[in-house]
Write a protein that holds these residues in place. Structure first.
Motif, PDB file in Angstrom:
ATOM      1  N   PRO A   2      -1.866 -11.612  -4.554  1.00 47.66           N
ATOM      2  CA  PRO A   2      -1.861 -10.151  -4.494  1.00 47.66           C
ATOM      3  C   PRO A   2      -3.243  -9.583  -4.797  1.00 47.66           C
ATOM      4  O   PRO A   2      -4.010 -10.149  -5.573  1.00 47.66           O
ATOM      5  N   TYR A   3      -3.506  -8.452  -4.182  1.00 45.09           N
ATOM      6  CA  TYR A   3      -4.788  -7.771  -4.382  1.00 45.09           C
ATOM      7  C   TYR A   3      -4.778  -7.030  -5.712  1.00 45.09           C
ATOM      8  O   TYR A   3      -3.830  -6.324  -6.027  1.00 45.09           O
ATOM      9  N   GLU A   4      -5.842  -7.201  -6.468  1.00 48.91           N
ATOM     10  CA  GLU A   4      -6.000  -6.461  -7.717  1.00 48.91           C
ATOM     11  C   GLU A   4      -7.267  -5.634  -7.634  1.00 48.91           C
ATOM     12  O   GLU A   4      -8.365  -6.193  -7.587  1.00 48.91           O
ATOM     13  N   PRO A   5      -7.132  -4.311  -7.577  1.00 48.04           N
ATOM     14  CA  PRO A   5      -8.333  -3.475  -7.503  1.00 48.04           C
ATOM     15  C   PRO A   5      -9.133  -3.586  -8.790  1.00 48.04           C
ATOM     16  O   PRO A   5      -8.579  -3.887  -9.851  1.00 48.04           O
ATOM     17  N   PRO A   6     -10.439  -3.360  -8.697  1.00 52.20           N
ATOM     18  CA  PRO A   6     -11.247  -3.389  -9.921  1.00 52.20           C
ATOM     19  C   PRO A   6     -10.839  -2.264 -10.860  1.00 52.20           C
ATOM     20  O   PRO A   6     -10.266  -1.266 -10.427  1.00 52.20           O
ATOM     21  N   LEU A  12     -16.376   0.158 -16.742  1.00 49.22           N
ATOM     22  CA  LEU A  12     -17.145  -1.053 -16.468  1.00 49.22           C
ATOM     23  C   LEU A  12     -18.597  -0.894 -16.889  1.00 49.22           C
ATOM     24  O   LEU A  12     -19.190   0.167 -16.714  1.00 49.22           O
ATOM     25  N   SER A  13     -19.163  -1.966 -17.397  1.00 52.63           N
ATOM     26  CA  SER A  13     -20.587  -1.972 -17.707  1.00 52.63           C
ATOM     27  C   SER A  13     -21.349  -2.391 -16.457  1.00 52.63           C
ATOM     28  O   SER A  13     -20.764  -2.868 -15.483  1.00 52.63           O
ATOM     29  N   LEU A  14     -22.653  -2.253 -16.504  1.00 57.34           N
ATOM     30  CA  LEU A  14     -23.491  -2.708 -15.392  1.00 57.34           C
ATOM     31  C   LEU A  14     -23.277  -4.202 -15.151  1.00 57.34           C
ATOM     32  O   LEU A  14     -23.138  -4.647 -14.008  1.00 57.34           O
ATOM     33  N   ALA A  15     -23.193  -4.977 -16.206  1.00 58.23           N
ATOM     34  CA  ALA A  15     -22.968  -6.425 -16.077  1.00 58.23           C
ATOM     35  C   ALA A  15     -21.603  -6.716 -15.454  1.00 58.23           C
ATOM     36  O   ALA A  15     -21.478  -7.629 -14.626  1.00 58.23           O
ATOM     37  N   ASP A  16     -20.582  -5.929 -15.827  1.00 58.11           N
ATOM     38  CA  ASP A  16     -19.247  -6.104 -15.241  1.00 58.11           C
ATOM     39  C   ASP A  16     -19.284  -5.864 -13.736  1.00 58.11           C
ATOM     40  O   ASP A  16     -18.729  -6.646 -12.958  1.00 58.11           O
ATOM     41  N   VAL A  17     -19.926  -4.772 -13.321  1.00 58.44           N
ATOM     42  CA  VAL A  17     -19.999  -4.441 -11.892  1.00 58.44           C
ATOM     43  C   VAL A  17     -20.791  -5.520 -11.152  1.00 58.44           C
ATOM     44  O   VAL A  17     -20.380  -5.981 -10.087  1.00 58.44           O
ATOM     45  N   ALA A  18     -21.914  -5.943 -11.721  1.00 60.53           N
ATOM     46  CA  ALA A  18     -22.716  -6.991 -11.081  1.00 60.53           C
ATOM     47  C   ALA A  18     -21.909  -8.270 -10.906  1.00 60.53           C
ATOM     48  O   ALA A  18     -21.986  -8.931  -9.860  1.00 60.53           O
ATOM     49  N   ALA A  94     -19.894   8.279   8.548  1.00 60.04           N
ATOM     50  CA  ALA A  94     -20.276   7.045   7.848  1.00 60.04           C
ATOM     51  C   ALA A  94     -19.055   6.130   7.815  1.00 60.04           C
ATOM     52  O   ALA A  94     -17.917   6.597   7.811  1.00 60.04           O
ATOM     53  N   ALA A  95     -19.312   4.835   7.782  1.00 60.26           N
ATOM     54  CA  ALA A  95     -18.218   3.862   7.809  1.00 60.26           C
ATOM     55  C   ALA A  95     -17.427   3.830   6.506  1.00 60.26           C
ATOM     56  O   ALA A  95     -16.275   3.402   6.487  1.00 60.26           O
ATOM     57  N   PHE A  96     -18.035   4.276   5.415  1.00 61.01           N
ATOM     58  CA  PHE A  96     -17.402   4.230   4.101  1.00 61.01           C
ATOM     59  C   PHE A  96     -17.525   5.596   3.430  1.00 61.01           C
ATOM     60  O   PHE A  96     -18.389   6.393   3.772  1.00 61.01           O
ATOM     61  N   ILE A  97     -16.695   5.812   2.415  1.00 63.09           N
ATOM     62  CA  ILE A  97     -16.759   7.016   1.589  1.00 63.09           C
ATOM     63  C   ILE A  97     -16.926   6.569   0.132  1.00 63.09           C
ATOM     64  O   ILE A  97     -16.139   5.753  -0.364  1.00 63.09           O
ATOM     65  N   ALA A  98     -17.955   7.097  -0.539  1.00 61.87           N
ATOM     66  CA  ALA A  98     -18.134   6.846  -1.975  1.00 61.87           C
ATOM     67  C   ALA A  98     -17.252   7.837  -2.723  1.00 61.87           C
ATOM     68  O   ALA A  98     -17.365   9.051  -2.520  1.00 61.87           O
ATOM     69  N   VAL A  99     -16.355   7.317  -3.570  1.00 66.41           N
ATOM     70  CA  VAL A  99     -15.353   8.154  -4.224  1.00 66.41           C
ATOM     71  C   VAL A  99     -15.525   8.272  -5.738  1.00 66.41           C
ATOM     72  O   VAL A  99     -14.784   9.014  -6.386  1.00 66.41           O
ATOM     73  N   ASP A 100     -16.495   7.558  -6.296  1.00 67.16           N
ATOM     74  CA  ASP A 100     -16.713   7.638  -7.741  1.00 67.16           C
ATOM     75  C   ASP A 100     -18.130   7.166  -8.039  1.00 67.16           C
ATOM     76  O   ASP A 100     -18.681   6.323  -7.323  1.00 67.16           O
ATOM     77  N   LEU A 112     -16.359   2.659  -3.631  1.00 60.25           N
ATOM     78  CA  LEU A 112     -16.037   3.172  -2.307  1.00 60.25           C
ATOM     79  C   LEU A 112     -14.533   3.278  -2.139  1.00 60.25           C
ATOM     80  O   LEU A 112     -13.775   2.682  -2.909  1.00 60.25           O
ATOM     81  N   SER A 113     -14.085   3.994  -1.138  1.00 60.96           N
ATOM     82  CA  SER A 113     -12.655   4.144  -0.884  1.00 60.96           C
ATOM     83  C   SER A 113     -11.994   2.808  -0.555  1.00 60.96           C
ATOM     84  O   SER A 113     -10.780   2.671  -0.653  1.00 60.96           O
ATOM     85  N   THR A 114     -12.778   1.807  -0.193  1.00 58.87           N
ATOM     86  CA  THR A 114     -12.276   0.455   0.074  1.00 58.87           C
ATOM     87  C   THR A 114     -12.269  -0.412  -1.185  1.00 58.87           C
ATOM     88  O   THR A 114     -12.011  -1.610  -1.104  1.00 58.87           O
ATOM     89  N   ASP A 115     -12.581   0.165  -2.333  1.00 57.88           N
ATOM     90  CA  ASP A 115     -12.700  -0.514  -3.626  1.00 57.88           C
ATOM     91  C   ASP A 115     -13.941  -1.395  -3.731  1.00 57.88           C
ATOM     92  O   ASP A 115     -14.102  -2.128  -4.703  1.00 57.88           O
ATOM     93  N   ASP A 116     -14.834  -1.332  -2.746  1.00 52.67           N
ATOM     94  CA  ASP A 116     -16.129  -2.008  -2.889  1.00 52.67           C
ATOM     95  C   ASP A 116     -16.895  -1.333  -4.019  1.00 52.67           C
ATOM     96  O   ASP A 116     -16.781  -0.118  -4.221  1.00 52.67           O
ATOM     97  N   LEU A 117     -17.672  -2.111  -4.753  1.00 53.86           N
ATOM     98  CA  LEU A 117     -18.526  -1.591  -5.803  1.00 53.86           C
ATOM     99  C   LEU A 117     -19.977  -1.810  -5.405  1.00 53.86           C
ATOM    100  O   LEU A 117     -20.319  -2.865  -4.859  1.00 53.86           O
ATOM    101  N   LEU A 118     -20.818  -0.814  -5.670  1.00 51.19           N
ATOM    102  CA  LEU A 118     -22.238  -0.893  -5.339  1.00 51.19           C
ATOM    103  C   LEU A 118     -23.066  -0.467  -6.532  1.00 51.19           C
ATOM    104  O   LEU A 118     -22.654   0.397  -7.314  1.00 51.19           O
TER     105      LEU A 118
END
Length: 181
Positions: A2-6, A12-18, A94-100, A112-118
């Protein structure tokens, strides 16, 4: 599996996101050179919703899967790329939307709306377009694609800029203007 979103971005800290970014396995679309080219009959609307032959794709897992296959060429055309096919896809903005967005340890973190983190910086620069009265902010994602910051994310970024008393923000040693040139 199953998918678990971040977790929530602010938790999250910078290290967590990285670490989360490093563990995400994405297809190597930039290494594939498929001979077959066609049309996917898909469109990504300006609000980030995906459509196939006019009907909305409502399953988030499908959108996440398709988004991992996206690239944009130098002419601005978006493609869904697999080892055997390269299919055009219409992208309204744009192909993605930044939501937070949040700032941690001198870096700007985006979801992003796809749960990608940048993490904004040299690999994921921010860019302002439009004019001073109606700016639009984008962040580079991958393979030439980008995400437009939605209204609330734009407001979060503006608050960060105002904390510093500037119309710029910095992340990972790189400074970005929030005003279009």
């Amino acid at each position: 599996m199953p998918y678990e979103p971040p977790p929530e971005l602010a938790a999250l800290s910078l290290a967590d996101v990285a670490a989360l970014v490093a563990t995400r396995k994405l297809p190597p679309v930039d290494q594939w050179s498929p001979q077959e080219t066609g049309d996917s009959h898909m469109r990504i609307a300006a609000d980030g919703r995906w459509y196939h032959e006019g009907g909305e794709i409502t399953r988030p897992a499908m959108v996440r899967a398709f988004s991992s296959l996206l690239m944009r060429d130098e002419a601005g055309q978006h493609w869904l790329v697999t080892p055997t096919q390269r299919l055009s896809i219409v992208v309204d903005d744009a192909a993605f939307i930044a939501v937070d967005c949040t700032r941690q340890d001198g870096a700007l973190l985006f979801r992003l709306s796809t749960d990608d983190l940048l993490i904004a910086g040299p690999d994921h620069p921010l860019h302002a377009e439009g004019d001073r009265d109606t700016p639009a902010l984008y962040i580079a994602v991958r393979h030439g694609t980008r995400a437009r910051l939605n209204r609330s994310t734009y407001a979060q970024l503006a608050e960060i800029a105002l904390e510093d008393g500037e119309l710029t923000v910095s992340s990972q040693g790189t400074t970005f203007s929030l005003i279009p040139e």
